[in-house]
Design a protein around this motif. Structure first.
Motif, PDB file in Angstrom:
ATOM      1  N   PHE A   1       0.828  -1.201   0.000  1.00 24.06           N
ATOM      2  CA  PHE A   1       0.000   0.000   0.000  1.00 24.06           C
ATOM      3  C   PHE A   1       0.868   1.258   0.000  1.00 24.06           C
ATOM      4  O   PHE A   1       0.537   2.266  -0.626  1.00 24.06           O
ATOM      5  N   MET A   2       1.978   1.184   0.725  1.00 25.98           N
ATOM      6  CA  MET A   2       2.882   2.335   0.794  1.00 25.98           C
ATOM      7  C   MET A   2       3.472   2.639  -0.584  1.00 25.98           C
ATOM      8  O   MET A   2       3.576   3.798  -0.988  1.00 25.98           O
ATOM      9  N   LEU A   3       3.837   1.594  -1.340  1.00 24.96           N
ATOM     10  CA  LEU A   3       4.399   1.795  -2.671  1.00 24.96           C
ATOM     11  C   LEU A   3       3.387   2.445  -3.611  1.00 24.96           C
ATOM     12  O   LEU A   3       3.747   3.299  -4.428  1.00 24.96           O
ATOM     13  N   GLU A   4       2.114   2.050  -3.488  1.00 21.85           N
ATOM     14  CA  GLU A   4       1.071   2.658  -4.309  1.00 21.85           C
ATOM     15  C   GLU A   4       0.998   4.165  -4.048  1.00 21.85           C
ATOM     16  O   GLU A   4       0.900   4.966  -4.983  1.00 21.85           O
ATOM     17  N   GLN A   5       1.044   4.543  -2.774  1.00 27.25           N
ATOM     18  CA  GLN A   5       0.975   5.960  -2.408  1.00 27.25           C
ATOM     19  C   GLN A   5       2.241   6.699  -2.821  1.00 27.25           C
ATOM     20  O   GLN A   5       2.191   7.851  -3.264  1.00 27.25           O
ATOM     21  N   LEU A   6       3.384   6.033  -2.674  1.00 31.11           N
ATOM     22  CA  LEU A   6       4.650   6.656  -3.051  1.00 31.11           C
ATOM     23  C   LEU A   6       4.715   6.911  -4.552  1.00 31.11           C
ATOM     24  O   LEU A   6       5.324   7.897  -5.001  1.00 31.11           O
ATOM     25  N   GLU A   7       4.088   6.044  -5.338  1.00 26.50           N
ATOM     26  CA  GLU A   7       4.005   6.263  -6.792  1.00 26.50           C
ATOM     27  C   GLU A   7       3.298   7.577  -7.093  1.00 26.50           C
ATOM     28  O   GLU A   7       3.733   8.364  -7.933  1.00 26.50           O
ATOM     29  N   ARG A   8       2.216   7.824  -6.379  1.00 22.80           N
ATOM     30  CA  ARG A   8       1.440   9.045  -6.595  1.00 22.80           C
ATOM     31  C   ARG A   8       2.219  10.272  -6.149  1.00 22.80           C
ATOM     32  O   ARG A   8       2.185  11.328  -6.787  1.00 22.80           O
ATOM     33  N   ILE A   9       2.941  10.133  -5.027  1.00 19.81           N
ATOM     34  CA  ILE A   9       3.769  11.235  -4.541  1.00 19.81           C
ATOM     35  C   ILE A   9       4.897  11.524  -5.537  1.00 19.81           C
ATOM     36  O   ILE A   9       5.221  12.688  -5.823  1.00 19.81           O
ATOM     37  N   ALA A  10       5.481  10.455  -6.097  1.00 23.88           N
ATOM     38  CA  ALA A  10       6.576  10.616  -7.062  1.00 23.88           C
ATOM     39  C   ALA A  10       6.098  11.315  -8.333  1.00 23.88           C
ATOM     40  O   ALA A  10       6.848  12.089  -8.948  1.00 23.88           O
TER      41      ALA A  10
END
Length: 360
Positions: A263-272
């Motif tokens: 889930f963290m990677l999904e959110q980090l993708e959006r932040i990136a």
């Protein structure tokens, strides 16, 4: 030839409770009431507090839960950065009618060098008063000002008669002003450094002035030299119209804590994606990628990696972020994630305004 020394005339303008004041201006129902911008009674962090809320101990950077505890009547308002930037632009337009030497520190504060100014007025104090009056009349908000011969003293002075006031510290008043000042009010002396100074018997500017350069360098490293000079009124930093950005960042606080790296990677993708847009917009790249993690207990951790080349592409950033995420096991559920890029290739570029990422 005159023996009278010539001094720079620096004004530091600081808007009063800027975000909260804008909300109160736009919504008359909030006027005179304790307002917190950002956060909520269940979670999140307060970005700004009105003066009515500050009386209860509510301030920026504390949790919404704590704000509600301090002030049960607190009213939480979602931040509107587009509106704050719009108001800030109007204020800065006023600044530039007086001088082109305007150095913005944030949306709500700036330094102005009015030694030579467009109004031909030799009095920095009168100019500051005029600027504050124009902001009130044309924008509808109050501002405070500090006036002195350097940025350090002007910055401190602007806080003396807040809100809606100003303080001038003339050249012959600087040393007495700094000697009487509590060390916690010195600009650049944070909470941790204040505690350290207390342990060393430094409680006021006079105490600081009594310490030798060697003593201060021993206990505070390079910062010791800075403290030694500023307490003697020595601060030669010029007002720079464009401040070079040292990092570009994007972050997000979640409504529900995350406990899975997937889930963290999904959110980090959006932040990136958001970070990449800012980097591409200003044609900036960087070598150091930093992952910021704030856990549910509010402890914070950063993990960084420096590359031998500059990057700005989302996919390359995410490669490093994923590596940093799995670098060690998470110690708790996560409430905030952020990505920043440092060691930028922008030495000759203008500053990039970086704002906190509150919502997607």
């Amino acid at each position: 030839m005159s023996d009278v020394p010539t001094y720079r005339k620096i004004i530091h303008i600081d808007m009063d409770a800027f975000y909260a004041s804008v909300e109160q201006m736009d919504n008359p129902a909030l006027r005179g009431k304790p307002v917190a911008v950002g956060g909520s009674e269940n979670r999140g962090v307060v970005s700004a507090a009105s003066y009515e809320a500050r009386k209860f101990g509510v301030r920026s950077a504390i949790s919404g839960v704590l704000a509600k505890k301090y002030c049960p009547e607190i009213i939480f308002v979602r931040p509107r950065f587009d509106r704050y930037k719009e108001i800030s632009s109007k204020i800065h337009k006023i600044f530039h009618e007086y001088t082109d030497l305007v150095e913005p520190l944030s949306l709500d504060e700036a330094y102005l060098d009015v030694t030579q100014n467009k109004k031909g007025n030799p009095s920095a104090s009168l100019l500051a008063k005029e600027i504050r009056l124009r902001i009130l009349n044309e924008v509808g908000l109050t501002a405070s000002a500090g006036i002195s011969v350097n940025k350090f003293v002007a910055k401190i002075a602007s806080d003396v008669n807040k809100p809606n006031g100003q303080k001038t510290v003339n050249p012959d008043e600087i040393i007495p002003f700094l000697e009487e000042l509590p060390i916690r009010k010195f600009y650049g002396v944070g909470k941790v450094t204040t505690e350290k100074m207390y342990q060393l018997g430094i409680f006021t500017g006079l105490d600081l002035k009594g310490k030798s350069l060697e003593f201060l360098e021993k206990h505070f490293g390079k910062s010791g030299t800075f403290y030694y000079k500023v307490v003697r009124g020595i601060h030669n930093s010029e007002v720079k119209p464009f401040r070079v950005t040292k990092s570009v960042a994007a972050e997000h606080t979640f409504d529900v804590n995350l406990s899975s790296e997937i889930f963290m990677l999904e959110q980090l993708e959006r932040i990136a994606v958001s970070l990449e847009k800012r980097l591409k917009k200003h044609n900036i790249s960087g070598k150091t990628v930093t992952l910021k993690i704030k856990y549910s207990d509010f402890t914070q951790q950063t993990r960084s990696k420096t590359l031998p080349y500059f990057i700005s592409d989302k996919s390359l950033i995410m490669e490093i972020v994923e590596e940093l995420l799995y670098q060690e096991k998470m110690k708790d559920s996560v409430r905030l994630l952020g990505i920043s890029l440092n060691n930028l290739n922008n030495e000759e570029k203008k500053a990039v305004v970086v704002q906190l990422k509150f919502a997607f």
